[in-house]
Design a protein around this motif. Sequence first.
Motif, PDB file in Angstrom:
ATOM      1  N   ARG A 121       0.840  -1.195   0.000  1.00  0.00           N
ATOM      2  CA  ARG A 121       0.000   0.000   0.000  1.00  0.00           C
ATOM      3  C   ARG A 121       0.875   1.244   0.000  1.00  0.00           C
ATOM      4  NH1 ARG A 121      -4.408  -0.614   4.565  1.00  0.00           N
ATOM      5  NH2 ARG A 121      -4.487   1.589   4.102  1.00  0.00           N
ATOM      6  N   ASP A 122       0.484   2.214  -0.793  1.00  0.00           N
ATOM      7  CA  ASP A 122       1.179   3.500  -0.848  1.00  0.00           C
ATOM      8  C   ASP A 122       2.643   3.369  -1.238  1.00  0.00           C
ATOM      9  OD1 ASP A 122      -1.224   4.686   0.017  1.00  0.00           O
ATOM     10  OD2 ASP A 122      -0.669   4.336   2.102  1.00  0.00           O
ATOM     11  N   GLN A 123       2.995   2.311  -1.961  1.00  0.00           N
ATOM     12  CA  GLN A 123       4.363   2.141  -2.445  1.00  0.00           C
ATOM     13  C   GLN A 123       4.360   1.856  -3.932  1.00  0.00           C
ATOM     14  OE1 GLN A 123       7.501   0.061  -0.623  1.00  0.00           O
ATOM     15  NE2 GLN A 123       6.442  -0.114   1.339  1.00  0.00           N
ATOM     16  N   THR A 124       5.458   2.154  -4.542  1.00  0.00           N
ATOM     17  CA  THR A 124       5.673   1.847  -5.954  1.00  0.00           C
ATOM     18  C   THR A 124       6.718   0.744  -6.022  1.00  0.00           C
ATOM     19  OG1 THR A 124       5.254   4.150  -6.521  1.00  0.00           O
ATOM     20  CG2 THR A 124       6.391   2.812  -8.171  1.00  0.00           C
ATOM     21  N   PRO A 125       6.479  -0.288  -6.819  1.00  0.00           N
ATOM     22  CA  PRO A 125       7.482  -1.350  -6.904  1.00  0.00           C
ATOM     23  C   PRO A 125       8.776  -0.831  -7.509  1.00  0.00           C
ATOM     24  CG  PRO A 125       5.657  -1.784  -8.414  1.00  0.00           C
ATOM     25  CD  PRO A 125       5.317  -0.551  -7.644  1.00  0.00           C
TER      26      PRO A 125
END
Length: 104
Positions: free
Chosen positions: A26-30
């Motif tokens: 959640r709320d992260q970019t890979p």
Amino acid sequence: MARSTTITINGNHVQISDEQIFLATRDQTPGTPQTYVALVNDVLWPPTQLIRSATGVPASSGETTNYNSHAALKALNELGFATFERVEYDARGAVVVRESRKRS
């Protein structure tokens, strides 16, 4: 019902669950995958990024290796996530995974 498994970090056994992995995305970019990826919610993630985000422990710190991609992949497989090795990139630079490279 949540699945859980144990990963060894710095010689300590750390319990981790699939819920922790879902929350970690959640709320992260890979990040950009190098060799391996895990499929979580139809998004490809570097396995060590998922474990780091879920546990708060980096894969390595300085000269110390806390865990590696293989340990992360094993834990993610045990939690029910599809993982792949030897990712490739298409002409646009997008990650391509082949079913033949799926780990189990």
